[in-house]
Design an enzyme around this catalytic site. Structure first.
Site, PDB file in Angstrom:
ATOM      1  N   HIS A 230      31.326   7.569 -16.396  1.00 37.55           N
ATOM      2  CA  HIS A 230      30.090   7.356 -17.156  1.00 37.55           C
ATOM      3  C   HIS A 230      29.536   8.713 -17.553  1.00 37.55           C
ATOM      4  O   HIS A 230      29.903   9.739 -16.982  1.00 37.55           O
ATOM      5  CB  HIS A 230      29.071   6.579 -16.306  1.00 37.55           C
ATOM      6  CG  HIS A 230      28.873   7.144 -14.917  1.00 37.55           C
ATOM      7  ND1 HIS A 230      28.010   8.172 -14.660  1.00 37.55           N
ATOM      8  CD2 HIS A 230      29.472   6.854 -13.728  1.00 37.55           C
ATOM      9  CE1 HIS A 230      28.060   8.476 -13.363  1.00 37.55           C
ATOM     10  NE2 HIS A 230      28.952   7.702 -12.774  1.00 37.55           N
TER      11      HIS A 230
ATOM     12  N   HIS B  96      29.376  -0.400  -3.598  1.00 37.67           N
ATOM     13  CA  HIS B  96      28.051   0.185  -3.396  1.00 37.67           C
ATOM     14  C   HIS B  96      27.586   0.024  -1.949  1.00 37.67           C
ATOM     15  O   HIS B  96      26.435  -0.310  -1.680  1.00 37.67           O
ATOM     16  CB  HIS B  96      27.026  -0.424  -4.368  1.00 37.67           C
ATOM     17  CG  HIS B  96      27.275  -0.013  -5.781  1.00 37.67           C
ATOM     18  ND1 HIS B  96      26.641  -0.561  -6.854  1.00 37.67           N
ATOM     19  CD2 HIS B  96      28.108   0.933  -6.296  1.00 37.67           C
ATOM     20  CE1 HIS B  96      27.068   0.008  -7.970  1.00 37.67           C
ATOM     21  NE2 HIS B  96      27.970   0.917  -7.656  1.00 37.67           N
TER      22      HIS B  96
ATOM     23  N   TYR C 151      41.137  -0.096  -4.337  1.00 35.05           N
ATOM     24  CA  TYR C 151      40.439  -0.743  -3.221  1.00 35.05           C
ATOM     25  C   TYR C 151      41.253  -1.947  -2.783  1.00 35.05           C
ATOM     26  O   TYR C 151      41.496  -2.859  -3.580  1.00 35.05           O
ATOM     27  CB  TYR C 151      39.037  -1.177  -3.660  1.00 35.05           C
ATOM     28  CG  TYR C 151      38.310  -0.070  -4.392  1.00 35.05           C
ATOM     29  CD1 TYR C 151      37.609   0.912  -3.691  1.00 35.05           C
ATOM     30  CD2 TYR C 151      38.392   0.042  -5.786  1.00 35.05           C
ATOM     31  CE1 TYR C 151      36.978   1.957  -4.351  1.00 35.05           C
ATOM     32  CE2 TYR C 151      37.777   1.088  -6.453  1.00 35.05           C
ATOM     33  CZ  TYR C 151      37.071   2.044  -5.733  1.00 35.05           C
ATOM     34  OH  TYR C 151      36.466   3.078  -6.402  1.00 35.05           O
TER      35      TYR C 151
ATOM     36  N   GLU D  42      36.305   8.949 -12.283  1.00 31.97           N
ATOM     37  CA  GLU D  42      36.271   8.421 -10.925  1.00 31.97           C
ATOM     38  C   GLU D  42      37.115   7.159 -10.713  1.00 31.97           C
ATOM     39  O   GLU D  42      36.598   6.103 -10.383  1.00 31.97           O
ATOM     40  CB  GLU D  42      34.826   8.139 -10.512  1.00 31.97           C
ATOM     41  CG  GLU D  42      33.988   7.365 -11.532  1.00 31.97           C
ATOM     42  CD  GLU D  42      32.580   7.081 -11.009  1.00 31.97           C
ATOM     43  OE1 GLU D  42      32.454   6.592  -9.876  1.00 31.97           O
ATOM     44  OE2 GLU D  42      31.609   7.353 -11.733  1.00 31.97           O
TER      45      GLU D  42
ATOM     46  N   ASP E  67      30.500   9.027  -1.487  1.00 31.97           N
ATOM     47  CA  ASP E  67      30.040   9.133  -2.871  1.00 31.97           C
ATOM     48  C   ASP E  67      28.575   9.521  -2.791  1.00 31.97           C
ATOM     49  O   ASP E  67      27.713   8.689  -2.505  1.00 31.97           O
ATOM     50  CB  ASP E  67      30.238   7.791  -3.589  1.00 31.97           C
ATOM     51  CG  ASP E  67      29.860   7.855  -5.065  1.00 31.97           C
ATOM     52  OD1 ASP E  67      29.258   8.851  -5.493  1.00 31.97           O
ATOM     53  OD2 ASP E  67      30.173   6.882  -5.780  1.00 31.97           O
TER      54      ASP E  67
ATOM     55  N   ASP F 131       0.791  -1.237   0.000  1.00 33.60           N
ATOM     56  CA  ASP F 131       0.000   0.000   0.000  1.00 33.60           C
ATOM     57  C   ASP F 131       0.823   1.288   0.000  1.00 33.60           C
ATOM     58  O   ASP F 131       0.266   2.373   0.144  1.00 33.60           O
ATOM     59  CB  ASP F 131      -0.928   0.046   1.238  1.00 33.60           C
ATOM     60  CG  ASP F 131      -2.339  -0.379   0.870  1.00 33.60           C
ATOM     61  OD1 ASP F 131      -2.555  -0.722  -0.312  1.00 33.60           O
ATOM     62  OD2 ASP F 131      -3.209  -0.347   1.754  1.00 33.60           O
TER      63      ASP F 131
ATOM     64  N   ASP G 166      27.283  13.989  -9.013  1.00 33.42           N
ATOM     65  CA  ASP G 166      27.828  12.673  -8.643  1.00 33.42           C
ATOM     66  C   ASP G 166      29.292  12.896  -8.257  1.00 33.42           C
ATOM     67  O   ASP G 166      30.154  13.014  -9.129  1.00 33.42           O
ATOM     68  CB  ASP G 166      27.690  11.717  -9.830  1.00 33.42           C
ATOM     69  CG  ASP G 166      28.177  10.313  -9.500  1.00 33.42           C
ATOM     70  OD1 ASP G 166      28.534  10.054  -8.341  1.00 33.42           O
ATOM     71  OD2 ASP G 166      28.193   9.475 -10.431  1.00 33.42           O
TER      72      ASP G 166
ATOM     73  N   HIS H 151      36.375  -1.366 -11.577  1.00 33.93           N
ATOM     74  CA  HIS H 151      35.302  -0.682 -12.313  1.00 33.93           C
ATOM     75  C   HIS H 151      35.877   0.227 -13.387  1.00 33.93           C
ATOM     76  O   HIS H 151      37.086   0.425 -13.464  1.00 33.93           O
ATOM     77  CB  HIS H 151      34.379   0.075 -11.356  1.00 33.93           C
ATOM     78  CG  HIS H 151      35.036   1.147 -10.522  1.00 33.93           C
ATOM     79  ND1 HIS H 151      35.386   2.373 -11.028  1.00 33.93           N
ATOM     80  CD2 HIS H 151      35.399   1.169  -9.204  1.00 33.93           C
ATOM     81  CE1 HIS H 151      35.914   3.114 -10.070  1.00 33.93           C
ATOM     82  NE2 HIS H 151      35.945   2.407  -8.954  1.00 33.93           N
TER      83      HIS H 151
ATOM     84  N   HIS I 243      23.762   7.421 -14.323  1.00 30.23           N
ATOM     85  CA  HIS I 243      24.503   6.721 -15.382  1.00 30.23           C
ATOM     86  C   HIS I 243      23.709   7.023 -16.648  1.00 30.23           C
ATOM     87  O   HIS I 243      22.775   6.321 -16.996  1.00 30.23           O
ATOM     88  CB  HIS I 243      24.580   5.224 -15.105  1.00 30.23           C
ATOM     89  CG  HIS I 243      25.485   4.917 -13.945  1.00 30.23           C
ATOM     90  ND1 HIS I 243      25.907   3.652 -13.639  1.00 30.23           N
ATOM     91  CD2 HIS I 243      26.073   5.700 -13.021  1.00 30.23           C
ATOM     92  CE1 HIS I 243      26.692   3.685 -12.566  1.00 30.23           C
ATOM     93  NE2 HIS I 243      26.801   4.920 -12.175  1.00 30.23           N
TER      94      HIS I 243
ATOM     95  N   ARG J  49      38.457   6.493  -3.677  1.00 31.11           N
ATOM     96  CA  ARG J  49      37.963   6.890  -4.995  1.00 31.11           C
ATOM     97  C   ARG J  49      37.854   8.409  -4.990  1.00 31.11           C
ATOM     98  O   ARG J  49      37.520   9.006  -3.952  1.00 31.11           O
ATOM     99  CB  ARG J  49      36.603   6.248  -5.300  1.00 31.11           C
ATOM    100  CG  ARG J  49      35.969   6.705  -6.604  1.00 31.11           C
ATOM    101  CD  ARG J  49      34.803   5.828  -7.103  1.00 31.11           C
ATOM    102  NE  ARG J  49      33.624   5.875  -6.265  1.00 31.11           N
ATOM    103  CZ  ARG J  49      33.262   4.927  -5.417  1.00 31.11           C
ATOM    104  NH1 ARG J  49      34.003   3.838  -5.271  1.00 31.11           N
ATOM    105  NH2 ARG J  49      32.173   5.045  -4.687  1.00 31.11           N
TER     106      ARG J  49
ATOM    107  N   GLU K 203      36.059  11.361  -7.429  1.00 30.32           N
ATOM    108  CA  GLU K 203      35.142  11.480  -8.570  1.00 30.32           C
ATOM    109  C   GLU K 203      34.730  12.928  -8.801  1.00 30.32           C
ATOM    110  O   GLU K 203      34.239  13.592  -7.893  1.00 30.32           O
ATOM    111  CB  GLU K 203      33.878  10.638  -8.314  1.00 30.32           C
ATOM    112  CG  GLU K 203      32.808  10.823  -9.376  1.00 30.32           C
ATOM    113  CD  GLU K 203      31.605   9.900  -9.185  1.00 30.32           C
ATOM    114  OE1 GLU K 203      31.283   9.561  -8.037  1.00 30.32           O
ATOM    115  OE2 GLU K 203      30.991   9.531 -10.209  1.00 30.32           O
TER     116      GLU K 203
HETATM  117  N1  GLY Z   1      27.563   6.605  -7.278  1.00 28.98           N
HETATM  118  C1  GLY Z   1      27.457   5.990  -8.521  1.00 28.98           C
HETATM  119  C2  GLY Z   1      28.604   6.261  -9.353  1.00 28.98           C
HETATM  120  O1  GLY Z   1      29.528   6.915  -8.954  1.00 28.98           O
HETATM  121  O2  GLY Z   1      28.643   5.880 -10.469  1.00 28.98           O
HETATM  122 MN    MN Z   2      29.508   8.459  -7.618  1.00 31.40          MN
HETATM  123 MN    MN Z   3      29.730   8.073 -10.824  1.00 31.94          MN
END
Ligand code: GLY
Ligand code: MN
Ligand code: MN
Length: 435
Positions: free
Chosen positions: A349, A238, A383, A379, A255, A34, A266, A345, A356, A407, A409
């Site tokens: 992007h 993540h 790690y 980015e 992040d 609901d 981002d 990774h 993304h 990281r 970014e």
């Molecule tokens: N937080 C998602 C990315 O950096 O792509």
């Molecule tokens: Mn990010």
């Molecule tokens: Mn990103």
């Protein structure tokens, strides 16, 4: 803004020729019994219409005498609106959203055929909404059943992505305004978070401070689930639990980005919670920063997109070789991706209406070259999970490196002659990360 939506529709109409394009709004997503998530319009639909309700369909065609832009929407219904919010309705949608014709959504099946029958193809993305896919496929099937009688009709179903998404990839001035606003709020939140974080505080407290600012400044909220990852949590790409209490000698990887008027920031920064890098943390940080700067330096119109990642990987591998975390020939390590236990990774992007964002990164065998108006993230990271397993032939990792996850970014706009780092308001030098 209505003229901008109209201009986008004209651009698409010019590209689809004799085809008819059909776009479905986002559905309401169920959170639990609901209760629904906040509505967020599907990005292609929003890009072309600015219409912000569920249960709607947009049709674009050059194959009808009068109607080139048609909307199907939820009709006004005061009783339902009392529960679920106001609807624009059929009458006002025509005026407000510039449609040539608007119908109640329950007439879709009956009214859609007239816009498909003279088209040579249907542009439609097969999405997750199976009943809606079936409705489109049924229409196509019945038109093909009568095709021999007419010798005309949609003989193909085509995904609109390759036609529409190149338009979305290059941002207009109005889009960049929104992105700059989303980014300004994200920048402020990151700068506040760095001041606020300290040993003893919990990750979720930092998250709350940032997301408070996202809303306070008029943003829609987080652009994606905020990652506030201290210590070894940063090695989980993540990580979004954000429950841990921060300790002395931790790094904190944040992040997080704000969504503003459908556009997104981002940003990732990683800094020592107690204000001082350990020698190991600093060594890794310097490598990631050098890789990121080298990658950003590749952002230039005409250059292949893939060069950004390649540049980052080379600097990361050089650094890991210097620290003896990798051994051997650099070319072989890169070619065989032996660095992957440390960097698994891609380096970024496209960024836009979707975090993304849409658009391709490679044109088959040909590279996708950068062009002014594109916005992308850069980015890279390293790690070193406590569970890291180097590839065969590579050294075991000394435990003093374990739990370091870094990281950095930024969001970068491709300009006419180079690039602009839209997120430069958040510092990232070693000195500025310490206090
Ligand atoms: N937080 C998602 C990315 O950096 O792509
Ligand atoms: Mn990010
Ligand atoms: Mn990103």
């Amino acid at each position: 803004m209505q003229t901008e939506y109209a201009r986008r529709r004209e651009q698409l109409l010019a590209k689809i020729g004799k085809g008819t394009a059909v776009f479905r709004s986002a559905p309401m997503a169920v959170m639990h019994h609901d209760v629904e998530y906040n509505f967020r319009q599907e990005s292609d639909f929003f890009y072309l219409t600015g219409f912000n309700e569920p249960n709607a369909v947009a049709v674009l065609t050059n194959q009808h005498a009068e109607h080139r832009f048609v909307l199907f929407v939820q009709p006004k219904d005061l009783e339902k609106e009392t529960w679920t919010g106001y609807r624009v309705g059929v009458e006002a949608a025509k005026e407000k959203f510039g449609a040539d014709e608007v119908y109640p959504i329950n007439e879709l099946e009956e009214k859609l055929t007239q816009y498909l029958i003279l088209a040579d193809r249907i542009y439609y993305h097969l999405g997750r909404d199976r009943p809606f896919n079936t409705l489109i496929l049924d229409q196509w099937q019945s038109l093909m059943a009568t095709y021999p009688k007419r010798g005309t009709g949609p003989i193909a179903l085509e995904d609109p992505a390759p036609t529409l998404h190149p338009l979305r990839l290059r941002k207009s001035a109005a889009e960049l305004d929104r992105m700059r606003q989303a980014i300004a709020i994200s920048v402020e939140a990151h700068n506040h978070a760095r001041e606020f974080a300290r040993p003893g505080r919990y990750e979720y407290e930092v998250q709350a401070e940032m997301e408070h600012l996202f809303r306070l400044r008029g943003g829609m909220g987080p652009a994606y689930p905020s990652i506030v990852a201290s210590g070894a949590n940063a090695c989980v790409l993540h990580y979004t639990e954000n429950t841990r209490q921060m300790q002395n000698q931790d790094l904190l990887l944040i992040d997080a980005g704000c969504s503003y008027d459908y556009y997104n920031g981002d940003i990732t920064r990683t800094f020592p919670v107690d204000g001082k890098f350990t020698p190991e943390q600093k060594a890794i940080y310097e490598i990631v920063l050098a890789a990121q700067l080298q990658a950003i330096a590749q952002v230039h119109p005409g250059k292949p997109y893939g060069q950004i990642h390649d540049a980052a990987v080379r600097v990361l591998v050089e650094g890991l070789l210097d620290l003896k975390l990798l051994t051997g020939d650099i070319e072989e390590i890169i070619k065989e991706e032996k660095y992957k236990p440390f960097y698994m990774h891609r380096t970024g992007h496209w960024l836009g209406l979707d975090v993304h964002d849409v658009g391709v990164y490679q044109q088959g065998e040909q590279p996708q070259n950068l062009a002014p108006g594109q916005v992308l993230t850069v980015e890279p990271g390293i790690y070193i999970s406590p569970y890291i397993k180097p590839v065969e032939g590579q050294p075991e990792v000394d435990p003093r490196w374990h739990g370091i996850g870094i990281r950095i970014e930024d969001d970068v706009l491709v300009t006419a002659h180079g690039h602009e780092v839209l997120t430069e308001g958040v510092p990232k030098s070693v000195e500025e990360m310490e206090r």
